[in-house]
Scaffold this motif. Sequence first.
Motif, mmCIF file in Angstrom:
data_model
loop_
_atom_site.group_PDB
_atom_site.id
_atom_site.type_symbol
_atom_site.label_atom_id
_atom_site.label_comp_id
_atom_site.label_asym_id
_atom_site.label_seq_id
_atom_site.Cartn_x
_atom_site.Cartn_y
_atom_site.Cartn_z
ATOM 1 N N VAL A 1 0.847 -1.196 0.000
ATOM 2 C CA VAL A 1 0.000 0.000 0.000
ATOM 3 C C VAL A 1 0.883 1.246 0.000
ATOM 4 O O VAL A 1 1.895 1.302 0.715
ATOM 5 C CB VAL A 1 -0.934 0.029 1.229
ATOM 6 C CG1 VAL A 1 -1.781 1.298 1.254
ATOM 7 C CG2 VAL A 1 -1.821 -1.212 1.243
ATOM 8 N N VAL A 2 0.503 2.244 -0.763
ATOM 9 C CA VAL A 2 1.238 3.509 -0.834
ATOM 10 C C VAL A 2 0.383 4.630 -0.244
ATOM 11 O O VAL A 2 -0.832 4.668 -0.457
ATOM 12 C CB VAL A 2 1.606 3.852 -2.296
ATOM 13 C CG1 VAL A 2 2.185 5.266 -2.395
ATOM 14 C CG2 VAL A 2 2.600 2.839 -2.840
ATOM 15 N N THR A 3 1.014 5.529 0.496
ATOM 16 C CA THR A 3 0.347 6.703 1.035
ATOM 17 C C THR A 3 1.387 7.805 1.194
ATOM 18 O O THR A 3 2.529 7.667 0.768
ATOM 19 C CB THR A 3 -0.342 6.383 2.378
ATOM 20 O OG1 THR A 3 -1.105 7.524 2.802
ATOM 21 C CG2 THR A 3 0.680 6.041 3.457
ATOM 22 N N ASN A 4 0.999 8.922 1.809
ATOM 23 C CA ASN A 4 1.943 9.996 2.118
ATOM 24 C C ASN A 4 2.657 9.716 3.435
ATOM 25 O O ASN A 4 2.062 9.174 4.373
ATOM 26 C CB ASN A 4 1.239 11.344 2.241
ATOM 27 C CG ASN A 4 0.920 11.991 0.913
ATOM 28 O OD1 ASN A 4 -0.089 12.656 0.769
ATOM 29 N ND2 ASN A 4 1.788 11.820 -0.075
ATOM 30 N N ASN A 5 3.892 10.129 3.536
ATOM 31 C CA ASN A 5 4.629 10.018 4.784
ATOM 32 C C ASN A 5 3.951 10.818 5.892
ATOM 33 O O ASN A 5 3.878 10.380 7.044
ATOM 34 C CB ASN A 5 6.068 10.504 4.595
ATOM 35 C CG ASN A 5 6.850 10.503 5.881
ATOM 36 O OD1 ASN A 5 7.055 9.479 6.506
ATOM 37 N ND2 ASN A 5 7.297 11.691 6.303
#
Length: 503
Positions: free
Chosen positions: A126-130
């Motif tokens: 899964v990718v998201t913002n830091n």
Amino acid sequence: MNPAPASGRPVLARARGLLAATLIGVSVAGTALPVTALARGPESLADLAEQVTDAVVNIAASTTVEQRSSRSGPQLPPGTPFEDLFEEFFNKRGGRGGGGESEQPRTQRKSNSLGSGFIIDASGIVVTNNHVIGDANDIQVILHDGTKLKAEIIGKDSKIDLAVLRVKPTAERPLKAVPFGDSERLRPGDWVMAIGNPFGLGGSVSAGIVSARGRNIESGPYDNYIQTDAAINKGNSGGPLFNMNGEVIGINTAILSPTGGSVGIGFAVPSASAKPVIDQLREFGEVRRGWLGVRIQNVDDATAEALGLKGGARGALVAGVDEKGPAKGAGLEVGDVITRFNGNPVKASSDLPRIVASTPVGQKVDVMIVRKGEEQTKAVTLGRLEDNERPQLANARQPEPENAVRQALGLNLSGMTDELRRRFSIKETVKGVVVTRVDPNSTAADKRIQPGEVIVEVGQESVSSPAEVTKRVDALKKEGRKSILLQVADAKGDVRFVALGLE
């Protein structure tokens, strides 16, 4: 513009707590449409939304921290805005009486944030913002059907503001992934669709167009955002921006807003910038960026003319070279203008950090420079940028725009003396001519030259006395130059270039 909480004036807001930002653009597929049809936009995005929605997730991140509280002094209710301030005040003094206490009970404070993300691998990536997960010690990924999966952090990168998570899918609920598209093919006016978790609502779809590409919002050294007018709101951060083929071409990151809500100016990290970072986070758990070892500044028209740079203002002007960096060993010097790097044109100084950072560590590349009006090519083997090092390619102080240039130097100059070194705290290693006064109405003042700074070069020639400065200025005037380039050092020895107009 710097990331900031929403206020009564336009600010750049990032999604934190219940905040977020959604973004960016896409291409219209199919045959050419009449202008009136294009103005109305796609007839429906329902099929596209249905195709990709299951791959978009909500992110719930919780951070629990222990804090000490004094038994004496006022007891504030949890969540009071000034809780930290009062706690620090009374703890330092041991309570109102100032006598101190040997023990202070520990309490726990929990903060929560909601954001968005998307699945790029059905195995559970899964990718998201830091900034959505921050320093959270409990992260949950919430699927479109409400299923909650505990997530672990594979890696995160604050410079591009990305994070990669891993969840364990169940046999009963297999995951659906979405692919990346090519953000380099985007054009202003292309249609895009954003899906995310605004204000914790989840699964919200908005659409718009790509407003612009290559936006620098001054949030980091590698800014290169897609701007979109798709509705982006608090909670959309980390969510995907799709093109009309259902491919992720951006990761929604920030908005420009006077209230914290969407006003049609949102920003997304382009997939072309995000994908190499994500690949490295998955492989190494960290990002390994190339390092050149120079400080740079912009080239305006006056500086370009003073340097004899053909073709006008372009490139990145080298204002400093790290003694231990790859650029030093390759022969790059202060005053060089980098115009191409590894075959990529450097149109402005902001281009260079992104290009260098995306080049593999240890790779040997050609760097084209302009030195005293002549093009040269240097071969450089890139080092690795370490997080604890001085930011690579950090811009020096920027010259003011050309329209601020007048036709006088406006400087009082003196040869270097021990008294001047003491008065202005100038290091022994700094050599040149000391500026003792700046005419407040002069071009030099407009360009932020200050008393105590040292002129090291005039027109790319070293100077050591006021007489040499005036002689060099007169010579350049006779050559018909319209501007003159000064190399100016501060008291510590850090240099920058300033172009001043000549009468």
